[in-house]
Scaffold this motif. Structure first.
Motif, PDB file in Angstrom:
ATOM      1  N   SER A 280       0.837  -1.208   0.000  1.00  0.00           N
ATOM      2  CA  SER A 280       0.000   0.000   0.000  1.00  0.00           C
ATOM      3  C   SER A 280       0.867   1.251   0.000  1.00  0.00           C
ATOM      4  O   SER A 280       0.610   2.209  -0.747  1.00  0.00           O
ATOM      5  N   PHE A 281       1.890   1.257   0.847  1.00  0.00           N
ATOM      6  CA  PHE A 281       2.760   2.430   0.933  1.00  0.00           C
ATOM      7  C   PHE A 281       3.471   2.670  -0.389  1.00  0.00           C
ATOM      8  O   PHE A 281       3.516   3.800  -0.897  1.00  0.00           O
ATOM      9  N   CYS A 282       4.023   1.604  -0.956  1.00  0.00           N
ATOM     10  CA  CYS A 282       4.813   1.769  -2.179  1.00  0.00           C
ATOM     11  C   CYS A 282       3.950   2.159  -3.376  1.00  0.00           C
ATOM     12  O   CYS A 282       4.338   3.019  -4.169  1.00  0.00           O
ATOM     13  N   ILE A 283       2.782   1.561  -3.516  1.00  0.00           N
ATOM     14  CA  ILE A 283       1.958   1.896  -4.681  1.00  0.00           C
ATOM     15  C   ILE A 283       1.384   3.302  -4.539  1.00  0.00           C
ATOM     16  O   ILE A 283       1.150   3.986  -5.538  1.00  0.00           O
ATOM     17  N   SER A 284       1.208   3.767  -3.303  1.00  0.00           N
ATOM     18  CA  SER A 284       0.735   5.139  -3.118  1.00  0.00           C
ATOM     19  C   SER A 284       1.802   6.155  -3.501  1.00  0.00           C
ATOM     20  O   SER A 284       1.494   7.299  -3.840  1.00  0.00           O
ATOM     21  N   LYS A 285       3.076   5.747  -3.478  1.00  0.00           N
ATOM     22  CA  LYS A 285       4.161   6.612  -3.958  1.00  0.00           C
ATOM     23  C   LYS A 285       4.264   6.581  -5.470  1.00  0.00           C
ATOM     24  O   LYS A 285       4.521   7.596  -6.118  1.00  0.00           O
ATOM     25  N   VAL A 286       4.053   5.395  -6.037  1.00  0.00           N
ATOM     26  CA  VAL A 286       4.308   5.196  -7.458  1.00  0.00           C
ATOM     27  C   VAL A 286       3.189   5.745  -8.343  1.00  0.00           C
ATOM     28  O   VAL A 286       3.458   6.387  -9.372  1.00  0.00           O
ATOM     29  N   LEU A 287       1.936   5.488  -7.987  1.00  0.00           N
ATOM     30  CA  LEU A 287       0.811   5.867  -8.857  1.00  0.00           C
ATOM     31  C   LEU A 287       0.846   7.335  -9.282  1.00  0.00           C
ATOM     32  O   LEU A 287       0.704   7.636 -10.476  1.00  0.00           O
ATOM     33  N   PRO A 288       1.032   8.284  -8.341  1.00  0.00           N
ATOM     34  CA  PRO A 288       0.979   9.694  -8.756  1.00  0.00           C
ATOM     35  C   PRO A 288       2.167  10.143  -9.601  1.00  0.00           C
ATOM     36  O   PRO A 288       2.143  11.246 -10.155  1.00  0.00           O
ATOM     37  N   THR A 289       3.209   9.327  -9.697  1.00  0.00           N
ATOM     38  CA  THR A 289       4.405   9.746 -10.443  1.00  0.00           C
ATOM     39  C   THR A 289       4.493   9.115 -11.819  1.00  0.00           C
ATOM     40  O   THR A 289       5.491   9.295 -12.513  1.00  0.00           O
ATOM     41  N   LEU A 290       3.455   8.380 -12.239  1.00  0.00           N
ATOM     42  CA  LEU A 290       3.513   7.708 -13.539  1.00  0.00           C
ATOM     43  C   LEU A 290       3.536   8.714 -14.682  1.00  0.00           C
ATOM     44  O   LEU A 290       2.758   9.682 -14.678  1.00  0.00           O
ATOM     45  N   PRO A 291       4.377   8.500 -15.679  1.00  0.00           N
ATOM     46  CA  PRO A 291       4.379   9.382 -16.846  1.00  0.00           C
ATOM     47  C   PRO A 291       3.201   9.073 -17.755  1.00  0.00           C
ATOM     48  O   PRO A 291       2.629   7.975 -17.726  1.00  0.00           O
ATOM     49  N   LYS A 292       2.835  10.020 -18.562  1.00  0.00           N
ATOM     50  CA  LYS A 292       1.752   9.826 -19.516  1.00  0.00           C
ATOM     51  C   LYS A 292       2.084   8.655 -20.442  1.00  0.00           C
ATOM     52  O   LYS A 292       3.205   8.515 -20.912  1.00  0.00           O
ATOM     53  N   GLY A 293       1.098   7.798 -20.684  1.00  0.00           N
ATOM     54  CA  GLY A 293       1.296   6.657 -21.561  1.00  0.00           C
ATOM     55  C   GLY A 293       1.873   5.432 -20.889  1.00  0.00           C
ATOM     56  O   GLY A 293       2.134   4.425 -21.546  1.00  0.00           O
ATOM     57  N   ALA A 294       2.060   5.486 -19.561  1.00  0.00           N
ATOM     58  CA  ALA A 294       2.656   4.356 -18.845  1.00  0.00           C
ATOM     59  C   ALA A 294       1.739   3.140 -18.894  1.00  0.00           C
ATOM     60  O   ALA A 294       0.515   3.253 -18.804  1.00  0.00           O
ATOM     61  N   SER A 295       2.337   1.964 -19.034  1.00  0.00           N
ATOM     62  CA  SER A 295       1.583   0.713 -19.005  1.00  0.00           C
ATOM     63  C   SER A 295       1.586   0.160 -17.585  1.00  0.00           C
ATOM     64  O   SER A 295       2.323   0.624 -16.707  1.00  0.00           O
ATOM     65  N   TYR A 296       0.764  -0.871 -17.369  1.00  0.00           N
ATOM     66  CA  TYR A 296       0.770  -1.521 -16.063  1.00  0.00           C
ATOM     67  C   TYR A 296       2.124  -2.175 -15.793  1.00  0.00           C
ATOM     68  O   TYR A 296       2.547  -2.281 -14.641  1.00  0.00           O
ATOM     69  N   ARG A 297       2.812  -2.576 -16.844  1.00  0.00           N
ATOM     70  CA  ARG A 297       4.154  -3.137 -16.664  1.00  0.00           C
ATOM     71  C   ARG A 297       5.119  -2.053 -16.172  1.00  0.00           C
ATOM     72  O   ARG A 297       5.978  -2.305 -15.336  1.00  0.00           O
ATOM     73  N   THR A 298       4.975  -0.835 -16.702  1.00  0.00           N
ATOM     74  CA  THR A 298       5.792   0.285 -16.233  1.00  0.00           C
ATOM     75  C   THR A 298       5.487   0.590 -14.773  1.00  0.00           C
ATOM     76  O   THR A 298       6.396   0.816 -13.967  1.00  0.00           O
TER      77      THR A 298
END
Length: 709
Positions: A280-298
Motif C-alpha cells: 500500500s505504501f509503495c503503490i501510493s508513492k508510485v501511482l501519482p508519479t507515472l508518466p503519460k502513456g505508462a503501461s501496467y508493466r511500467t
C-alpha cells in the motif's frame, strides 16, 4: 483474459510472463473510438482492528493505508466522491460482497475501477465437494473470521466451522467478473491485494499480514485425484464465472498486483512509528508519479524498485493485461508543480505534497504564477524558500518574502527546485552486548556517525551476542526480519571489531540513502534494459541472447552459488532514452542493504576505469564490455543508475571511503556519498543544500538472486 474463481491464487503461484520487464516498451491501447470520459470508481477494503480475543488474528495497520491510497487515487483523477471505503466491523464477508455489488451497480461501460484490499489472508479447507488440487481455497480474512478451529470452538461452544465468515476466492472472483462484465472490453479493473495467506514462521518484530497455518475444517474432505491441475497460477477452470454468462472477450481488462510470493511473508512497513502495508505504501508513492502513456508493466517496474527499498524480503506479483496503458491512458499524470492548500501566515504555506511525493524537509522551492511551464531564474520567482516540515501527504514551506496568496490560492504553483533526501537515522540496539566497556565504545562510535543512533526501543538493527568457547561472537541483525544483515561475526576481543561493526552499519545506511534517491529528468533518462548472462565471461555471448521467461512476480531470476567458480557473469545493456548526452554511474545495492560500485568498474592492479567512458548520446543503446559476477547474498538486488550532464565517479568515492571527494568540481551525488563517511553527517537539507545546476535522472533495475539447484 477470464478471471477464475480462484483468482486470488494468482498472487501466490507461478506467473506466465515472457518478456524482460525493462525491454518491454510495447504498450497496448484500447481506444475503440469512444469519446466519453470514463468514470473512475474505487473501493478500498481495510480490515485491521481484528478482535484478537475472539478470532485469534493480530491487529494490523490497515487503517493507515486508507488515507494514502485515497490521496494517490485522487491525484491521478479519481474524484473523492467516487472512492468508497469499507473498514473493520463493516467489512464482514457479507459487507464486502455488498460493497462490491454496489460498485458493480455504479459502474458502466468503459469505466476504470480500482479495488484495494488491506487485510489478513489465509488458506482454508475447500468447499464441498472439493475442487482445488491442493484441497484449499485462498480467502480474505473478513472481520469476524477465526484463525483456527480451536478459536472458533471456544467462541461457538464446540460447533464446527464451515468457512462462512471468510471470503473465499471463488466468491471474490465472481464479484470481480461481474464488474468486468459491467465495464466491458473498454473498461479496466485493477485489483491491489495487500494480504498474504502463507509464508509462516517469521522471527522478526514487524507485523505481518497473513502468515498463519492453513485452516483445516473437521469436516473437510481430501481432494480427489481426478481434479484438474492448475496451470499458470489460476484456479480450477469453471469457477467464479459471475452471473453474466458468455461475456467472453467483452470482459474488462483485469490487472492484479499483490505484495508477496507464496513462500514469502507480507511484512508491514514502518515510517517513524506508523505502520503501513508495504505494498500500500509503495503503490501510493508510485501511482501519482507515472508518466503519460505508462503501461501496467511500467507501473509494476517502478513498484518493484520501491518495494526493493521498503520491503526487500518480498517479491511483489503481477498478473493480467499488463501491457495496456494504465486506465486506458485516462489517468492524470503528475504535474511538475504542486498547489497551495492553506496559508499558514504571510511567509508560510502548506502545499498538497509530502514525503510520498518526495517532498522532504530541506527541499528547496520556488513559487511561480499558475500556468508557468518551468520555474524561472531564481531572482525572477515570486518567492523562493525551503520545506520546513512534511507529513506523508503535505508539507509546510517557509518563503524568503511575503506574497499575497489568500485572495486566490489557485493563482500560485510551487516547484521543487532541489529535492532533499528524507532525514532519518538508522536506529541501533546495543543492549545485547554484555561487556559494558565495549558496549559504551560501540555506542559512542555509532552516535558519531550521523546516519545512525543508538536507541532503547524501535530499533531497525540490533547487535546480538552469542557465547562461544572462545570470545563472545557479535553479529548485526535486522530486527524487523529477524535475520542477519550480513554473514560476518565479530569477536569483541578483536581490535578491528569496533571499526568493522561501525563500517557495516554505515554501509547499510548508505544503501538506504541510495535506494531513496529519486530524481527525474527527461533529458538524462538512462535506464538498464537487459542483464545478459555469459557462461564464458565474454561479450560475444551476448550476440545471440534471447529474452528468457521471467519468474513469477515478473522479475528476472539469476541462479548462483556460494562457490566462486560456479558463479555466473552478466553484461549490462544501457539505453539513453533522453534527448541530451548523458554520463552515468551504476551502484549495486544488495538485499542486505550493502552498496557496491558497478560502473565505473575497478580495474586489476587498482584504480578505476575512466569516468568519461560511461557516456551515451541520445538514443544510444549499448552493451558495455565489463562482466559483472553474480554472487550471494540471495534475495532482491537493485542496480541504481544515476545520470547527469558531466562525468563523475562514485566508485572511487566508495573505494577510498570519501577521500576521493576532497576538493572541488564534484556533483551533489559525489558530495553526498563522500560526506556520508564523515562523522556527524546528516541526510536532510539544511543551510548547505544546493540548487540543482543541471538535470539529473535516477532509475532502477531489480532482479532476484536465487540459489542454483
Amino acid at each position: 483474459m477470464k478471471l477464475t474463481a480462484s483468482f486470488v491464487k494468482v498472487i501466490y503461484a507461478s506467473f506466465l510472463v515472457s518478456l524482460l520487464l525493462a525491454a518491454s516498451s510495447f504498450v497496448l491501447t484500447d481506444n475503440y473510438g469512444s469519446t466519453a470520459e470514463p468514470k473512475k470508481l474505487a473501493l478500498i477494503i481495510a480490515i485491521g482492528k481484528y478482535n484478537t480475543d475472539q478470532t485469534g488474528w493480530a491487529q494490523i495497520s490497515s487503517q493507515n493505508d486508507v488515507p494514502i491510497i485515497k490521496n494517490a487515487l485522487e491525484k491521478i483523477g479519481f474524484p473523492l466522491a467516487n472512492i468508497n471505503v469499507i473498514q473493520d466491523e463493516a467489512a464482514t464477508r457479507d459487507g464486502i460482497l455488498k460493497a462490491l455489488a454496489a460498485l458493480e451497480a455504479k459502474a458502466g461501460l468503459g469505466d476504470m475501477i480500482t479495488i484495494h484490499i488491506s487485510s489478513h489472508g489465509q488458506q482454508i479447507s475447500d468447499n464441498q465437494p472439493p475442487d482445488e488440487i491442493d484441497g484449499y481455497d485462498e480467502a480474505i480474512v473478513a472481520f469476524g473470521a477465526p484463525v483456527s478451529d480451536k478459536i472458533w470452538k471456544k467462541k461457538s461452544r464446540g460447533a464446527a466451522y464451515d468457512g462462512s465468515l471468510h471470503l473465499r476466492d471463488e466468491d471474490l472472483g465472481s464479484a470481480i467478473n461481474d464488474i468486468r462484465a459491467k465495464v466491458g472490453k473498454d473498461g479496466h479493473v485493477l485489483v491491489v491485494l495487500d494480504a498474504c495467506h502463507s509464508g509462516t514462521g517469521t522471527r522478526g518484530s514487524s507485523k505481518v499480514r497473513g502468515g498463519q497455518e492453513a485452516f483445516v475444517f473437521e469436516t473437510a474432505a481430501k481432494p480427489t485425484s481426478e481434479l484438474k491441475k492448475e496451470e499458470g497460477g489460476f484456479g480450477v477452470v469453471g469457477e467464479g464465472k459471475g452471473k453474466t454468462r458468455g461475456a467472453g472477450d467483452n470482459l474488462g481488462k483485469f490487472i492484479l498486483i499483490s505484495g508477496a510470493a507464496a513462500e514469502e511473508v507480507n511484512y508491514e512497513y514502518e515510517e517513524g512509528n506508523t505502520g503501513y502495508g508495504s505494498l500500500s505504501f509503495c503503490i501510493s508513492k508510485v501511482l501519482p508519479t507515472l508518466p503519460k502513456g505508462a503501461s501496467y508493466r511500467t507501473l509494476f517496474a517502478k513498484l518493484q524498485a520501491e518495494m526493493a527499498e521498503k520491503a526487500p524480503k518480498q517479491s511483489p506479483q503481477l498478473e493480467g493485461d499488463v501491457d495496456y496503458e494504465v486506465f486506458g491512458g485516462s489517468f492524470k499524470p503528475q504535474q511538475k508543480y504542486f498547489s497551495v492548500l492553506a496559508v499558514v501566515n504571510d511567509k508560510e504555506l502548506k502545499i498538497n505534497a509530502g514525503k510520498l511525493m518526495g517532498v522532504n524537509e530541506g527541499s528547496l522551492i520556488q513559487v511561480e504564477s499558475s500556468g508557468t511551464t518551468n520555474p524561472s531564474a531564481k531572482e525572477k520567482a515570486l518567492a523562493t524558500g525551503k520545506v520546513t516540515s512534511a507529513t506523508q501527504l503535505d508539507a509546510v514551506i517557509a518563503l524568503d518574502r511575503s506574497i499575497d496568496v489568500r485572495k486566490n490560492k489557485a493563482n500560485f504553483w510551487v516547484f521543487v527546485t532541489s529535492p532533499s533526501i528524507a532525514e532519518t537515522k538508522i536506529k541501533v540496539d546495543v543492549s545485547k552486548i554484555k561487556d559494558a566497556e565495549f558496549r559504551k565504545s560501540v555506542t559512542d562510535a555509532i552516535n558519531k556517525l550521523g546516519m545512525a543512533e543508538v536507541v532503547a526501543q524501535n530499533a531497525e538493527l540490533q547487535i546480538k551476542e552469542e557465547v562461544t568457547r572462545e570470545a563472545p561472537a557479535l553479529s548485526l541483525e535486522n530486527v524487523k526480519y529477524g535475520s542477519p544483515v550480513n554473514q560476518r561475526s565479530y569477536k569483541s576481543t578483536d581490535p578491528k571489531a569496533l571499526s568493522s561493526i561501525v563500517k557495516d552499519i554505515q554501509n547499510y545506511a548508505q544503501g538506504k540513502l541510495f535506494k531513496e534517491l529519486d530524481e527525474e529528468s527527461a533529458s538524462y533518462k538512462v535506464v538498464i534494459t537487459r542483464l545478459i548472462p555469459s557462461p564464458t565471461n565474454k561479450i560475444a555471448d551476448t550476440a545471440n541472447y534471447t529474452l528468457p521467461k521471467l519468474s513469477r512476480g515478473n522479475i528476472l531470476e539469476i541462479p548462483t552459488s556460494e562457490a566462486k567458480e560456479q558463479q555466473p557473469f552478466v553484461f549490462i545493456e544501457v539505453h539513453n532514452q533522453g534527448d541530451k548526452v548523458a554520463f552515468f554511474n551504476i551502484i549495486d545495492i544488495e538485499p542486505t542493504g550493502a552498496i557496491n560500485p558497478i560502473f565505473p568498474p575497478r580495474i586489476k592492479g587498482g584504480g578505476v576505469e575512466p569516468k568519461e567512458v560511461f557516456k551515451l548520446f541520445p538514443g544510444d543503446k549499448k552493451i558495455f564490455n565489463y562482466a559483472i559476477s553474480i554472487a550471494p547474498p540471495f534475495g532482491v538486488e537493485l542496480f541504481k543508475v544515476i545520470a547527469t550532464d558531466a562525468p563523475f565517479d562514485l566508485t572511487s568515492t566508495i573505494m577510498t571511503r570519501g577521500e576521493a571527494t576532497r576538493g572541488g568540481g564534484l556533483n551533489k551525488f559525489q558530495k553526498t556519498l563522500g560526506n556520508s563517511f564523515e562523522e556527524g553527517f546528516t541526510r536532510g537539507g539544511g543551510s548547505e543544500q544546493e540548487e540543482s545546476t543541471a538535470g539529473t535522472n535516477t532509475s532502477e533495475f531489480t532482479f532476484k538472486i536465487v540459489k542454483k539447484n
